[in-house]
Design a protein around this motif. Structure first.
Motif, PDB file in Angstrom:
ATOM      1  N   ILE A   1       0.836  -1.204   0.000  1.00 33.05           N
ATOM      2  CA  ILE A   1       0.000   0.000   0.000  1.00 33.05           C
ATOM      3  C   ILE A   1       0.868   1.249   0.000  1.00 33.05           C
ATOM      4  CG2 ILE A   1      -1.540   1.366   1.504  1.00 33.05           C
ATOM      5  CD1 ILE A   1      -2.825  -1.277   2.325  1.00 33.05           C
ATOM      6  N   TYR A   2       0.512   2.196  -0.850  1.00 31.13           N
ATOM      7  CA  TYR A   2       1.140   3.521  -0.782  1.00 31.13           C
ATOM      8  C   TYR A   2       0.103   4.498  -0.255  1.00 31.13           C
ATOM      9  CZ  TYR A   2       3.109   7.991  -2.330  1.00 31.13           C
ATOM     10  OH  TYR A   2       3.576   9.282  -2.362  1.00 31.13           O
ATOM     11  N   LEU A   3       0.445   5.161   0.837  1.00 30.32           N
ATOM     12  CA  LEU A   3      -0.469   6.142   1.426  1.00 30.32           C
ATOM     13  C   LEU A   3      -0.285   7.475   0.727  1.00 30.32           C
ATOM     14  CD1 LEU A   3      -0.009   5.005   5.083  1.00 30.32           C
ATOM     15  CD2 LEU A   3      -2.149   4.964   3.795  1.00 30.32           C
ATOM     16  N   THR A   4      -1.369   7.997   0.180  1.00 30.35           N
ATOM     17  CA  THR A   4      -1.294   9.227  -0.613  1.00 30.35           C
ATOM     18  C   THR A   4      -2.661   9.886  -0.717  1.00 30.35           C
ATOM     19  OG1 THR A   4      -1.032  10.035  -2.906  1.00 30.35           O
ATOM     20  CG2 THR A   4      -1.474   7.683  -2.644  1.00 30.35           C
ATOM     21  N   PRO A   5      -2.694  11.222  -0.736  1.00 27.20           N
ATOM     22  CA  PRO A   5      -3.994  11.893  -0.916  1.00 27.20           C
ATOM     23  C   PRO A   5      -4.632  11.549  -2.264  1.00 27.20           C
ATOM     24  CG  PRO A   5      -2.194  13.510  -0.722  1.00 27.20           C
ATOM     25  CD  PRO A   5      -1.597  12.164  -0.540  1.00 27.20           C
ATOM     26  N   ARG A   6      -3.865  10.969  -3.191  1.00 30.64           N
ATOM     27  CA  ARG A   6      -4.404  10.611  -4.505  1.00 30.64           C
ATOM     28  C   ARG A   6      -5.034   9.220  -4.510  1.00 30.64           C
ATOM     29  NH1 ARG A   6       0.366  10.430  -8.032  1.00 30.64           N
ATOM     30  NH2 ARG A   6      -1.019  10.516  -9.815  1.00 30.64           N
ATOM     31  N   GLY A   7      -5.040   8.558  -3.355  1.00 33.98           N
ATOM     32  CA  GLY A   7      -5.559   7.194  -3.297  1.00 33.98           C
ATOM     33  C   GLY A   7      -7.049   7.114  -3.046  1.00 33.98           C
TER      34      GLY A   7
ATOM     35  N   LEU B   1       4.066   1.792   2.285  1.00 37.30           N
ATOM     36  CA  LEU B   1       5.110   2.724   1.858  1.00 37.30           C
ATOM     37  C   LEU B   1       4.704   4.136   2.274  1.00 37.30           C
ATOM     38  CD1 LEU B   1       7.584   3.636   0.168  1.00 37.30           C
ATOM     39  CD2 LEU B   1       6.100   3.532  -1.865  1.00 37.30           C
ATOM     40  N   CYS B   2       5.579   4.769   3.054  1.00 34.64           N
ATOM     41  CA  CYS B   2       5.309   6.137   3.513  1.00 34.64           C
ATOM     42  C   CYS B   2       6.042   7.115   2.605  1.00 34.64           C
ATOM     43  CB  CYS B   2       5.814   6.338   4.934  1.00 34.64           C
ATOM     44  SG  CYS B   2       5.095   5.218   6.133  1.00 34.64           S
ATOM     45  N   GLY B   3       5.316   8.023   2.009  1.00 35.18           N
ATOM     46  CA  GLY B   3       5.943   9.039   1.183  1.00 35.18           C
ATOM     47  C   GLY B   3       6.397  10.228   2.019  1.00 35.18           C
ATOM     48  N   ARG B   4       7.312  11.000   1.448  1.00 33.89           N
ATOM     49  CA  ARG B   4       7.744  12.304   1.989  1.00 33.89           C
ATOM     50  C   ARG B   4       7.914  13.228   0.799  1.00 33.89           C
ATOM     51  NH1 ARG B   4       7.561  14.278   7.283  1.00 33.89           N
ATOM     52  NH2 ARG B   4       6.643  12.445   8.260  1.00 33.89           N
ATOM     53  N   PHE B   5       8.224  14.444   1.039  1.00 33.59           N
ATOM     54  CA  PHE B   5       8.415  15.463  -0.016  1.00 33.59           C
ATOM     55  C   PHE B   5       7.132  15.558  -0.866  1.00 33.59           C
ATOM     56  CE2 PHE B   5      12.389  12.861   0.453  1.00 33.59           C
ATOM     57  CZ  PHE B   5      12.987  13.675   1.379  1.00 33.59           C
ATOM     58  N   GLU B   6       7.284  15.605  -2.207  1.00 31.97           N
ATOM     59  CA  GLU B   6       6.095  15.678  -3.072  1.00 31.97           C
ATOM     60  C   GLU B   6       5.476  14.309  -3.312  1.00 31.97           C
ATOM     61  OE1 GLU B   6       4.479  18.320  -3.939  1.00 31.97           O
ATOM     62  OE2 GLU B   6       6.013  19.543  -2.956  1.00 31.97           O
TER      63      GLU B   6
ATOM     64  N   GLN C   1      -3.146   2.371  -3.878  1.00 30.58           N
ATOM     65  CA  GLN C   1      -3.021   3.725  -3.338  1.00 30.58           C
ATOM     66  C   GLN C   1      -4.219   4.037  -2.453  1.00 30.58           C
ATOM     67  OE1 GLN C   1      -1.277   6.638  -5.893  1.00 30.58           O
ATOM     68  NE2 GLN C   1      -0.630   5.112  -7.383  1.00 30.58           N
ATOM     69  N   VAL C   2      -3.913   4.416  -1.216  1.00 27.58           N
ATOM     70  CA  VAL C   2      -4.932   4.610  -0.191  1.00 27.58           C
ATOM     71  C   VAL C   2      -4.763   5.983   0.444  1.00 27.58           C
ATOM     72  CG1 VAL C   2      -5.769   3.770   2.048  1.00 27.58           C
ATOM     73  CG2 VAL C   2      -5.051   2.125   0.305  1.00 27.58           C
ATOM     74  N   SER C   3      -5.877   6.687   0.587  1.00 29.75           N
ATOM     75  CA  SER C   3      -5.853   8.018   1.215  1.00 29.75           C
ATOM     76  C   SER C   3      -6.595   7.997   2.540  1.00 29.75           C
ATOM     77  CB  SER C   3      -6.530   9.027   0.284  1.00 29.75           C
ATOM     78  OG  SER C   3      -6.764  10.248   0.973  1.00 29.75           O
ATOM     79  N   LEU C   4      -6.126   8.805   3.481  1.00 38.73           N
ATOM     80  CA  LEU C   4      -6.842   8.941   4.751  1.00 38.73           C
ATOM     81  C   LEU C   4      -7.938   9.984   4.674  1.00 38.73           C
ATOM     82  CD1 LEU C   4      -4.515   8.640   7.804  1.00 38.73           C
ATOM     83  CD2 LEU C   4      -5.640   6.887   6.454  1.00 38.73           C
ATOM     84  N   GLY C   5      -7.942  10.772   3.617  1.00 37.86           N
ATOM     85  CA  GLY C   5      -8.970  11.803   3.501  1.00 37.86           C
ATOM     86  C   GLY C   5      -8.481  12.957   2.660  1.00 37.86           C
ATOM     87  N   ASP C   6      -9.367  13.897   2.421  1.00 39.67           N
ATOM     88  CA  ASP C   6      -9.062  15.014   1.532  1.00 39.67           C
ATOM     89  C   ASP C   6      -8.339  16.137   2.260  1.00 39.67           C
ATOM     90  OD1 ASP C   6     -10.213  13.568  -0.470  1.00 39.67           O
ATOM     91  OD2 ASP C   6     -12.138  14.604  -0.405  1.00 39.67           O
ATOM     92  N   PHE C   7      -7.124  15.827   2.661  1.00 38.10           N
ATOM     93  CA  PHE C   7      -6.231  16.813   3.279  1.00 38.10           C
ATOM     94  C   PHE C   7      -4.817  16.312   3.024  1.00 38.10           C
ATOM     95  CE2 PHE C   7      -5.493  13.751   6.553  1.00 38.10           C
ATOM     96  CZ  PHE C   7      -6.730  13.142   6.753  1.00 38.10           C
ATOM     97  N   VAL C   8      -3.834  17.183   3.241  1.00 36.02           N
ATOM     98  CA  VAL C   8      -2.455  16.797   2.929  1.00 36.02           C
ATOM     99  C   VAL C   8      -1.602  16.790   4.195  1.00 36.02           C
ATOM    100  CG1 VAL C   8      -0.412  17.338   1.539  1.00 36.02           C
ATOM    101  CG2 VAL C   8      -2.686  17.751   0.598  1.00 36.02           C
ATOM    102  N   LEU C   9      -0.986  15.642   4.472  1.00 33.46           N
ATOM    103  CA  LEU C   9      -0.044  15.504   5.575  1.00 33.46           C
ATOM    104  C   LEU C   9       1.355  15.808   5.060  1.00 33.46           C
ATOM    105  CD1 LEU C   9      -1.325  12.043   6.866  1.00 33.46           C
ATOM    106  CD2 LEU C   9      -1.659  14.227   8.025  1.00 33.46           C
ATOM    107  N   SER C  10       2.298  15.984   5.984  1.00 31.17           N
ATOM    108  CA  SER C  10       3.669  16.238   5.536  1.00 31.17           C
ATOM    109  C   SER C  10       4.398  14.941   5.216  1.00 31.17           C
ATOM    110  CB  SER C  10       4.432  17.039   6.582  1.00 31.17           C
ATOM    111  OG  SER C  10       4.369  16.386   7.823  1.00 31.17           O
ATOM    112  N   GLY C  11       3.830  13.812   5.638  1.00 34.21           N
ATOM    113  CA  GLY C  11       4.460  12.534   5.342  1.00 34.21           C
ATOM    114  C   GLY C  11       3.515  11.379   5.588  1.00 34.21           C
ATOM    115  N   GLY C  12       3.871  10.213   5.054  1.00 29.97           N
ATOM    116  CA  GLY C  12       3.006   9.047   5.180  1.00 29.97           C
ATOM    117  C   GLY C  12       3.035   8.380   6.555  1.00 29.97           C
ATOM    118  N   GLU C  13       4.004   8.731   7.412  1.00 33.97           N
ATOM    119  CA  GLU C  13       4.157   8.023   8.687  1.00 33.97           C
ATOM    120  C   GLU C  13       2.953   8.173   9.602  1.00 33.97           C
ATOM    121  OE1 GLU C  13       6.508   9.814   7.235  1.00 33.97           O
ATOM    122  OE2 GLU C  13       8.075   8.355   6.786  1.00 33.97           O
TER     123      GLU C  13
END
Ligand code: SAH
Length: 237
Positions: A86-92, A112-117, A131-143
């Motif tokens: 799983i990749y955690l991303t607002p696009r998921g 997989l935790c993303g960082r940066f862009e 690709q899985v999102s926690l919701g319609d907001f942006v975190l600074s990282g996947g952790e």
């Protein structure tokens, strides 16, 4: 026992963030008891140059940095997931309790935790990441998102929550948000607990709770409410 234990594998640039909040309370106790296991992979260890570079500027220009496909790909290979990673991303696809339940029923989860862009798209495609999102907001990282997802899974594992009831009545279990809770004192600064809850009439209490759950769902989550109604209509037909 060891081989059947639910395992969370996390690929991150910040392994020291784990177990973090997962080391406390319910999840922490379960971790100590060996009801689940946590394995972190430090993505930086898979960088190949002497500066241990994990990111680079985006082709096409624009702000920020992108996690490199080669580095992330090697980390994924090393983690050796038995299930689709799983990749955690607002696009998921937005996470929900049904997906959490399915993930808790799998033998392991790889995140997989993303960082940066974010991460180079090619590695997401090549490794078939979900690709899985926690919701319609942006975190600074996947952790923080990984910790949240793992927490949601762990509490569903057998033996983690004592009483079965505490899982069955919950929000989303029946497609409704949960009814409100009250405890002592009966009178708090003039605010009273609803009389009916003190009456001991189990049937009436059950109905009161169902009505409250329905009202709250209707008010707060028209999307859930519509789905719930459709399901009930289908059952009646
Ligand atoms: N540029 C990206 C955001 C990057 S945020 C975009 O606009 O879509 C950095 C990392 O934080 C992401 O790679 C992802 O792993 C994590 N993240 C941010 N918001 C998230 C969310 N809503 N759900 C899950 N992960 C998220």
């Amino acid at each position: 026992m060891t081989s059947s234990r639910w395992t969370a594998k996390v690929l991150t640039l910040f392994p020291e963030m784990f177990p973090g909040p997962l080391g406390f309370s319910l999840a922490g106790r379960a971790l100590d008891q060996g009801l689940w296991a946590l394995e972190t992979t430090d993505i930086r260890e898979f960088a190949s140059d002497k500066h241990a570079t994990v990111d680079d500027a985006p082709f096409g220009g624009g702000p920020g940095m992108v996690m490199r496909a080669d580095v992330v790909g090697n980390a994924l290979d090393a983690a050796g997931s038995k299930t689709r990673p799983i990749y955690l991303t607002p696009r998921g696809r937005p996470l929900d309790q049904d997906r959490v339940r399915a993930l808790a029923a799998d033998p392991e989860i790889t995140i997989l935790c993303g960082r940066f862009e974010g991460v180079d798209e090619r590695v997401l495609d090549a490794h078939g990441l979900e690709q899985v999102s926690l919701g319609d907001f942006v975190l600074s990282g996947g952790e923080p998102a990984a910790i949240t997802l793992i927490d949601a899974c762990v509490r569903l594992l057998p033996g983690v929550i004592g009483k079965e009831e505490s899982l069955t009545d919950e929000s989303f279990e029946e497609g409704l948000l949960e009814y409100p809770h009250y405890t002592r004192p009966v009178d708090w600064q003039g605010h009273k607990v609803p009389d009916l809850l003190l009456s001991g009439h189990h049937e009436k209490i059950k109905n009161w709770r169902r009505e409250a759950a329905e009202r709250i769902t209707q008010e707060r989550r028209p999307d859930l409410w519509n789905r719930y109604q459709e399901r009930h209509m289908a059952i009646k037909d």
